[in-house]
Design a protein around this motif. Structure first.
Motif, PDB file in Angstrom:
ATOM      1  N   UNK A 162      43.694  38.006  13.072  1.00  0.00           N
ATOM      2  CA  UNK A 162      45.149  37.793  12.243  1.00  0.00           C
ATOM      3  C   UNK A 162      45.676  36.865  12.445  1.00  0.00           C
ATOM      4  N   UNK A 163      46.352  36.215  11.346  1.00  0.00           N
ATOM      5  CA  UNK A 163      47.118  35.030  11.657  1.00  0.00           C
ATOM      6  C   UNK A 163      48.787  35.358  11.632  1.00  0.00           C
ATOM      7  N   UNK A 164      49.484  34.219  12.045  1.00  0.00           N
ATOM      8  CA  UNK A 164      50.772  34.288  11.845  1.00  0.00           C
ATOM      9  C   UNK A 164      51.386  33.402  10.891  1.00  0.00           C
ATOM     10  N   UNK A 165      52.601  32.862  11.182  1.00  0.00           N
ATOM     11  CA  UNK A 165      53.488  32.191  10.180  1.00  0.00           C
ATOM     12  C   UNK A 165      52.702  30.728  10.251  1.00  0.00           C
ATOM     13  N   UNK A 166      52.099  30.179  11.151  1.00  0.00           N
ATOM     14  CA  UNK A 166      51.824  28.870  11.068  1.00  0.00           C
ATOM     15  C   UNK A 166      50.190  28.945  11.541  1.00  0.00           C
ATOM     16  N   UNK A 167      49.562  30.004  11.784  1.00  0.00           N
ATOM     17  CA  UNK A 167      48.323  30.252  12.206  1.00  0.00           C
ATOM     18  C   UNK A 167      47.411  31.008  10.853  1.00  0.00           C
ATOM     19  N   UNK A 168      46.119  30.460  10.787  1.00  0.00           N
ATOM     20  CA  UNK A 168      45.471  31.272   9.540  1.00  0.00           C
ATOM     21  C   UNK A 168      44.977  32.509  10.183  1.00  0.00           C
ATOM     22  N   UNK A 169      44.883  33.319   9.233  1.00  0.00           N
ATOM     23  CA  UNK A 169      44.170  34.667   9.274  1.00  0.00           C
ATOM     24  C   UNK A 169      42.459  34.035   8.891  1.00  0.00           C
ATOM     25  N   UNK A 170      41.672  34.424   9.879  1.00  0.00           N
ATOM     26  CA  UNK A 170      40.486  34.116   9.795  1.00  0.00           C
ATOM     27  C   UNK A 170      39.342  35.194   9.969  1.00  0.00           C
ATOM     28  N   UNK A 171      38.275  35.203   9.077  1.00  0.00           N
ATOM     29  CA  UNK A 171      37.404  36.100   9.122  1.00  0.00           C
ATOM     30  C   UNK A 171      36.021  35.588   8.867  1.00  0.00           C
ATOM     31  N   UNK A 172      34.758  35.871   9.514  1.00  0.00           N
ATOM     32  CA  UNK A 172      33.551  35.209   9.469  1.00  0.00           C
ATOM     33  C   UNK A 172      32.715  36.481   9.311  1.00  0.00           C
ATOM     34  N   UNK A 173      31.509  36.156   8.520  1.00  0.00           N
ATOM     35  CA  UNK A 173      30.411  36.985   8.259  1.00  0.00           C
ATOM     36  C   UNK A 173      29.024  36.312   8.943  1.00  0.00           C
ATOM     37  N   UNK A 174      28.420  36.879   9.835  1.00  0.00           N
ATOM     38  CA  UNK A 174      27.165  36.187  10.448  1.00  0.00           C
ATOM     39  C   UNK A 174      26.324  37.125  10.533  1.00  0.00           C
ATOM     40  N   UNK A 175      25.064  36.418  10.850  1.00  0.00           N
ATOM     41  CA  UNK A 175      23.558  37.236  11.132  1.00  0.00           C
ATOM     42  C   UNK A 175      23.041  36.827  12.183  1.00  0.00           C
ATOM     43  N   UNK A 176      21.906  37.616  12.760  1.00  0.00           N
ATOM     44  CA  UNK A 176      21.263  36.943  14.001  1.00  0.00           C
ATOM     45  C   UNK A 176      19.815  37.072  13.425  1.00  0.00           C
ATOM     46  N   UNK A 177      19.059  36.292  14.036  1.00  0.00           N
ATOM     47  CA  UNK A 177      17.600  36.276  13.825  1.00  0.00           C
ATOM     48  C   UNK A 177      16.712  35.300  14.913  1.00  0.00           C
ATOM     49  N   UNK A 178      15.880  35.706  15.622  1.00  0.00           N
ATOM     50  CA  UNK A 178      15.199  34.905  16.574  1.00  0.00           C
ATOM     51  C   UNK A 178      16.086  34.103  17.509  1.00  0.00           C
ATOM     52  N   UNK A 179      16.908  34.762  18.164  1.00  0.00           N
ATOM     53  CA  UNK A 179      17.961  34.239  18.779  1.00  0.00           C
ATOM     54  C   UNK A 179      18.828  32.920  18.360  1.00  0.00           C
ATOM     55  N   UNK A 180      18.720  33.065  17.082  1.00  0.00           N
ATOM     56  CA  UNK A 180      19.635  32.224  16.306  1.00  0.00           C
ATOM     57  C   UNK A 180      20.853  32.809  15.492  1.00  0.00           C
ATOM     58  N   UNK A 181      22.022  32.168  15.791  1.00  0.00           N
ATOM     59  CA  UNK A 181      23.086  32.910  15.006  1.00  0.00           C
ATOM     60  C   UNK A 181      23.574  32.205  13.708  1.00  0.00           C
ATOM     61  N   UNK A 182      23.586  32.768  12.457  1.00  0.00           N
ATOM     62  CA  UNK A 182      23.626  32.203  11.029  1.00  0.00           C
ATOM     63  C   UNK A 182      25.088  32.709  10.600  1.00  0.00           C
ATOM     64  N   UNK A 183      26.051  31.633  10.217  1.00  0.00           N
ATOM     65  CA  UNK A 183      27.387  32.066   9.978  1.00  0.00           C
ATOM     66  C   UNK A 183      27.414  31.695   8.429  1.00  0.00           C
ATOM     67  N   UNK A 184      27.571  32.977   7.475  1.00  0.00           N
ATOM     68  CA  UNK A 184      27.251  32.737   5.953  1.00  0.00           C
ATOM     69  C   UNK A 184      28.322  32.607   5.351  1.00  0.00           C
ATOM     70  N   UNK A 185      29.393  33.213   5.753  1.00  0.00           N
ATOM     71  CA  UNK A 185      30.756  33.062   4.719  1.00  0.00           C
ATOM     72  C   UNK A 185      31.898  33.048   5.829  1.00  0.00           C
ATOM     73  N   UNK A 186      32.994  32.692   5.447  1.00  0.00           N
ATOM     74  CA  UNK A 186      34.333  32.640   5.996  1.00  0.00           C
ATOM     75  C   UNK A 186      35.303  32.865   5.139  1.00  0.00           C
ATOM     76  N   UNK A 187      36.505  33.735   5.430  1.00  0.00           N
ATOM     77  CA  UNK A 187      37.695  33.498   4.866  1.00  0.00           C
ATOM     78  C   UNK A 187      38.982  32.978   5.847  1.00  0.00           C
ATOM     79  N   UNK A 188      39.590  32.212   5.302  1.00  0.00           N
ATOM     80  CA  UNK A 188      40.624  31.564   6.119  1.00  0.00           C
ATOM     81  C   UNK A 188      41.926  30.977   5.524  1.00  0.00           C
ATOM     82  N   UNK A 189      43.007  31.480   5.824  1.00  0.00           N
ATOM     83  CA  UNK A 189      44.162  31.081   4.963  1.00  0.00           C
ATOM     84  C   UNK A 189      45.602  31.248   5.827  1.00  0.00           C
ATOM     85  N   UNK A 190      46.316  30.017   5.813  1.00  0.00           N
ATOM     86  CA  UNK A 190      47.598  30.214   6.578  1.00  0.00           C
ATOM     87  C   UNK A 190      48.522  31.040   5.603  1.00  0.00           C
ATOM     88  N   UNK A 191      49.433  31.883   5.995  1.00  0.00           N
ATOM     89  CA  UNK A 191      50.551  32.394   5.394  1.00  0.00           C
ATOM     90  C   UNK A 191      50.069  33.721   4.513  1.00  0.00           C
TER      91      UNK A 191
END
Length: 421
Positions: free
Chosen positions: A257-286
């Motif tokens: 969760x964000x605050x007045x000057x920090x972004x609310x940030x979310x990520x969507x990730x997956x794992x396969x064979x020891x590799x982390x894949x970050x597919x989507x993000x959501x990021x917004x200040x205020x």
């Protein structure tokens, strides 16, 4: 004070002195690159509206195209930046009609359009005349996207404007617009901005005190990003496109969760064979809590269908989201040493692959750093609590896998001891 000039129209707007010659002249390419706080994005947003006014009053009809390499929704566009710029100047505010999802002149001659250049440009380029194209955050624009965009901006006297924070020497944008000299593409840094705010000056001084010199110069002075041992994930991640495979483990969704000057940030990730894949993000200040459910759904497909692990410091926000469209949200556990454990877990992957659409996640992975001693340059065992909101969301999302990993290691250690007995 800058002036919009043609034979009959004069309009005063206040912009940094260094950019006055850029906008007083006619040129196919105009732009600015440099570090944070230079005022380049705000100025170019304002001047698109000034140019729209000039074009409409001259009888032209068409669109001002605002593009970025990836744009999943209007929330990731320059829409809000341009709205605020227009509202800051009374005569522009009177001239434009501004809706929730559109901006256009009241005479309907000029309208704004927003697009992602990698995948969505074809849907716009055949619909209307492009009078002006402005590409913001242009560092990551691919050569393929430039080859597609530039021929579509083909009206007489049409212009292409580019703003970016340099990163890689030799990127497609760097080769086209920095290594090749263009008279009206200039470097802009914080010391070129007469409106540089005090709050950013405090951040700059803090970064100057705590970051290694290479990272500081990239953030604030427009230097190329150089690898540094102080960067926590240096050499651990790559940014490249990928297609998710049905056999991958996940998804692992996290929310900070964000605050007045920090972004609310979310990520969507997956794992396969020891590799982390970050597919989507959501990021917004205020981001207001009332708007958070729709924002998450717009930017992370299917987030409401799967478990979402959120920062436990905001139980009231978790409760609200659970009642309003994010039913599987849960609080993380955290605990003593959870930051260090989370970092160790993420660094334990063979590689972390970040999809190029996750611009803010990639930026955090580049900037998340240990403190350095200002005089000796020694890297200190203290993590700087900045550039970590999306990384925190990843830590929360992977608490389950961290615990399984820890239990497995303990089990193996115990089994080993018993064997040797």
């Amino acid at each position: 004070m800058g002036e919009l000039l043609n034979d009959e129209i004069y309009a005063d707007v206040v912009i940094p002195d260094k950019l006055i010659p850029v906008f007083e002249s006619k040129s196919r390419y105009k732009g600015a690159y440099g570090g944070r706080g230079s005022g380049k994005t705000r100025t170019f947003a304002l001047m698109t509206a000034v140019e729209g006014y000039r074009l409409a009053e001259a009888g032209a009809s068409g669109i001002i195209l605002c593009g970025r390499e990836f744009m999943n929704s209007l929330n990731e566009s320059s829409l809000e930046e341009i709205k605020q710029a227009i509202k800051s100047v009374s005569w522009l505010n009177d001239y434009y009609e501004i809706g929730e999802k559109y901006i256009r002149t009241k005479n309907r001659r000029v309208a704004y359009a927003f697009t992602g250049l990698r995948h969505n440009l074809d849907s716009i380029k055949g619909k209307s005349r492009i009078l002006l194209a402005w590409v913001d955050e242009a560092e990551n624009v691919s050569e393929a996207a430039w080859r597609k965009l530039l021929p579509t901006v083909r009206e007489d006297d049409s212009e292409v404007w580019i703003t970016w924070n340099p990163e890689n020497k030799g990127s497609a944008t760097d080769k086209r617009f920095r290594q090749v000299e263009h008279e009206f593409i200039v470097e802009m840094n914080h010391n070129d901005n007469p409106f540089f705010p005090d709050v950013l000056e405090q951040e700059r001084l803090n970064d100057q005190e705590n970051l290694d010199d290479a990272t500081y110069r990239w953030i604030w002075e427009g230097a190329y990003l150089e690898a540094s041992d102080a960067q926590i994930f240096n050499g651990k991640f790559v940014v490249r496109e990928f297609e998710r495979h049905p056999t991958w483990n996940g998804p692992y969704n996290g929310l900070d969760f964000g605050f007045s000057t920090d972004p609310t940030g979310a990520t969507n990730s997956w794992e396969s064979d020891g590799i982390l894949y970050i597919e989507y993000e959501a990021c917004k200040v205020g981001l207001e809590i009332d708007d958070t459910p729709d924002y998450l759904k717009d930017n992370i497909p299917g987030i409401e269908k799967y478990e979402l692990i959120a920062d436990n410091a905001r139980p009231e926000s978790i409760s609200y989201l659970k009642r309003n469209g994010i039913p599987k949200i849960k609080a993380c556990v955290k605990g003593k040493g959870s930051v260090e454990d989370g970092i160790a877990h993420l660094k334990g992957y063979k590689q972390i692959v970040i999809h190029p659409r996750c611009v803010n996640t990639a930026k955090e992975f580049r900037l998340y750093s240990y403190k350095t001693d200002r005089l000796s340059g020694e890297i200190l065992p203290e993590i700087i609590d900045k550039h970590n909101h999306l990384i925190d969301s990843l830590r929360y999302a992977h608490e389950r896998t961290m615990k399984r990993g820890a239990n497995t290691k303990r089990h193996r250690a115990t089994a080993g001891k018993r064997t040797y007995r």
